[in-house]
Design an enzyme around this catalytic site. Sequence first.
Site, PDB file in Angstrom:
ATOM      1  N   SER A   1      46.530  33.365  38.562  1.00 12.01           N
ATOM      2  CA  SER A   1      45.381  32.554  38.977  1.00 12.01           C
ATOM      3  C   SER A   1      45.469  31.181  38.322  1.00 12.01           C
ATOM      4  CB  SER A   1      44.086  33.246  38.537  1.00 12.01           C
ATOM      5  OG  SER A   1      42.981  32.400  38.722  1.00 12.01           O
TER       6      SER A   1
ATOM      7  N   TYR B   1      38.733  37.681  32.235  1.00  7.34           N
ATOM      8  CA  TYR B   1      39.540  37.490  33.455  1.00  7.34           C
ATOM      9  C   TYR B   1      40.602  36.408  33.235  1.00  7.34           C
ATOM     10  CZ  TYR B   1      40.993  36.269  38.159  1.00  7.34           C
ATOM     11  OH  TYR B   1      41.763  36.007  39.273  1.00  7.34           O
TER      12      TYR B   1
HETATM   13  N1  LIG Z   1      40.070  35.237  45.586  1.00  5.47           N
HETATM   14  C1  LIG Z   1      40.267  34.344  44.648  1.00  5.47           C
HETATM   15  O1  LIG Z   1      39.533  33.342  44.538  1.00  5.47           O
HETATM   16  C2  LIG Z   1      41.427  34.499  43.692  1.00  5.47           C
HETATM   17  C3  LIG Z   1      41.836  33.383  42.955  1.00  5.47           C
HETATM   18  C4  LIG Z   1      42.894  33.506  42.074  1.00  5.47           C
HETATM   19  C5  LIG Z   1      43.543  34.714  41.931  1.00  5.47           C
HETATM   20  N2  LIG Z   1      43.129  35.794  42.653  1.00  5.47           N
HETATM   21  C6  LIG Z   1      43.842  37.062  42.466  1.00  5.47           C
HETATM   22  O2  LIG Z   1      44.305  37.524  43.706  1.00  5.47           O
HETATM   23  C7  LIG Z   1      44.496  38.935  43.654  1.00  5.47           C
HETATM   24  C8  LIG Z   1      43.916  39.566  44.897  1.00  5.47           C
HETATM   25  O3  LIG Z   1      42.510  39.386  44.866  1.00  5.47           O
HETATM   26  P1  LIG Z   1      41.674  39.044  46.169  1.00  5.47           P
HETATM   27  O4  LIG Z   1      41.131  37.692  45.995  1.00  5.47           O
HETATM   28  O5  LIG Z   1      42.433  39.372  47.384  1.00  5.47           O
HETATM   29  O6  LIG Z   1      40.436  40.053  45.943  1.00  5.47           O
HETATM   30  P2  LIG Z   1      39.987  41.353  46.748  1.00  5.47           P
HETATM   31  O7  LIG Z   1      39.761  41.027  48.175  1.00  5.47           O
HETATM   32  O8  LIG Z   1      38.858  41.905  45.953  1.00  5.47           O
HETATM   33  O9  LIG Z   1      41.245  42.319  46.629  1.00  5.47           O
HETATM   34  C9  LIG Z   1      41.555  43.012  45.442  1.00  5.47           C
HETATM   35  C10 LIG Z   1      42.515  44.141  45.769  1.00  5.47           C
HETATM   36  O10 LIG Z   1      42.843  44.820  44.548  1.00  5.47           O
HETATM   37  C11 LIG Z   1      42.716  46.212  44.777  1.00  5.47           C
HETATM   38  N3  LIG Z   1      42.354  46.928  43.554  1.00  5.47           N
HETATM   39  C12 LIG Z   1      41.356  46.626  42.690  1.00  5.47           C
HETATM   40  N4  LIG Z   1      41.274  47.574  41.737  1.00  5.47           N
HETATM   41  C13 LIG Z   1      42.246  48.491  42.018  1.00  5.47           C
HETATM   42  C14 LIG Z   1      42.652  49.714  41.430  1.00  5.47           C
HETATM   43  N5  LIG Z   1      42.037  50.220  40.339  1.00  5.47           N
HETATM   44  N6  LIG Z   1      43.674  50.405  41.979  1.00  5.47           N
HETATM   45  C15 LIG Z   1      44.296  49.931  43.085  1.00  5.47           C
HETATM   46  N7  LIG Z   1      43.957  48.782  43.693  1.00  5.47           N
HETATM   47  C16 LIG Z   1      42.936  48.074  43.165  1.00  5.47           C
HETATM   48  C17 LIG Z   1      41.589  46.337  45.814  1.00  5.47           C
HETATM   49  O11 LIG Z   1      41.750  47.537  46.543  1.00  5.47           O
HETATM   50  P3  LIG Z   1      40.776  48.824  46.450  1.00  5.47           P
HETATM   51  O12 LIG Z   1      39.399  48.337  46.107  1.00  5.47           O
HETATM   52  O13 LIG Z   1      40.867  49.430  47.810  1.00  5.47           O
HETATM   53  O14 LIG Z   1      41.386  49.679  45.396  1.00  5.47           O
HETATM   54  C18 LIG Z   1      41.887  45.154  46.711  1.00  5.47           C
HETATM   55  O15 LIG Z   1      42.815  45.501  47.687  1.00  5.47           O
HETATM   56  C19 LIG Z   1      43.849  39.394  42.340  1.00  5.47           C
HETATM   57  O16 LIG Z   1      44.839  39.638  41.369  1.00  5.47           O
HETATM   58  C20 LIG Z   1      42.990  38.204  41.939  1.00  5.47           C
HETATM   59  O17 LIG Z   1      42.795  38.126  40.554  1.00  5.47           O
HETATM   60  C21 LIG Z   1      42.091  35.713  43.544  1.00  5.47           C
END
Ligand SMILES: NC(=O)c1ccc[n+]([C@@H]2O[C@H](COP(=O)([O-])OP(=O)(O)OC[C@H]3O[C@@H](n4cnc5c(N)ncnc54)[C@H](OP(=O)(O)O)[C@@H]3O)[C@@H](O)[C@H]2O)c1
Length: 267
Positions: free
Chosen positions: A145, A158
């Site tokens: 991130s 985080y």
């Molecule tokens: N969105 C942003 O603004 C942003 C910015 C910078 C970085 N990121 C990073 O991008 C990555 C993806 O996040 P996103 O934005 O796409 O959020 P998201 O839509 O909430 O997706 C998160 C994913 O992680 C999975 N996950 C969470 N806990 C888990 C567990 N215990 N076991 C297996 N899977 C798990 C969830 O699947 P289930 O709930 O089905 O398990 C979901 O598929 C993350 O690492 C996040 O930190 C996001």
Amino acid sequence: MPATASYSCALVTGASSGLGEEFALQIAPRVEKLVLVARRETLLVELADRIRAELPHVEVAVFAADLNRSAEREQLLEQLSSRGLLPDLLVNNAGLGDYGEFASSDWGKLQSMLGVNIEALTHLSHLLVPQMIERGRGAIIQVSSLASLIPIPDFAVYAATKAYVTSFSEALRLELREHRIPVLAVCPGPVRTEFGEVARRDPNKNIPAKKSFYVPKQQVVAESLAALQRDAARIYPGWKTATIAWVLSNLPRVVLRYVMGFRPRRS
Ligand SMILES: NC(=O)c1ccc[n+]([C@@H]2O[C@H](COP(=O)([O-])OP(=O)(O)OC[C@H]3O[C@@H](n4cnc5c(N)ncnc54)[C@H](OP(=O)(O)O)[C@@H]3O)[C@@H](O)[C@H]2O)c1
């Protein structure tokens, strides 16, 4: 992805929503086998069906696993081995945030964040890197991130987990260079996914972020795959995010501390 390198099997964690789902969709046309991992099996099955309908030649496998549990990560590896699905492209994307003061945070949520963002990402890398070296091919995308660049009050744990991811990713990249296994740290700014809903503590209060800074998930993933292709160490997708990253990386620490003291949550 490297034009010269082709990957036969990709594994995407956190494929049930957001960036993981998008990684799966954009990687699918470029591989023979695709493994989707997350806890919500129904969403993974829906995505797998969608990919199979568009790309019938791609073998799509779904594994419902709680990556916060070490035993489930070990079981995942066993199943991948026995089914001939050991990936040569690993996308460690699953992750979560927690927005609010550390003092009032819920330990269970913090533990999940440490477990998924740090431990699972490291464990899956540890389980899969040796076979990549042995087979002489592989690549890893670690989803970090923009937050990895700075300590962020109200996002303290985080941001620290993502500082770990970026640091680990860069060091691993140097270790694996002699094996020609690229490792990329993806450092997005705000992206519209389920991340905000999971991270916020009050369902009526969104995490403060300027709308104009949001980057579409399609762009984040496309730029990330292009960065892997040119063997970049890091990518900050979107020019605004890249500019902020440059400023944050070059500001004196004392100025950063002063600026970060203006906490949007308090104002
Ligand atoms: N969105 C942003 O603004 C942003 C910015 C910078 C970085 N990121 C990073 O991008 C990555 C993806 O996040 P996103 O934005 O796409 O959020 P998201 O839509 O909430 O997706 C998160 C994913 O992680 C999975 N996950 C969470 N806990 C888990 C567990 N215990 N076991 C297996 N899977 C798990 C969830 O699947 P289930 O709930 O089905 O398990 C979901 O598929 C993350 O690492 C996040 O930190 C996001």
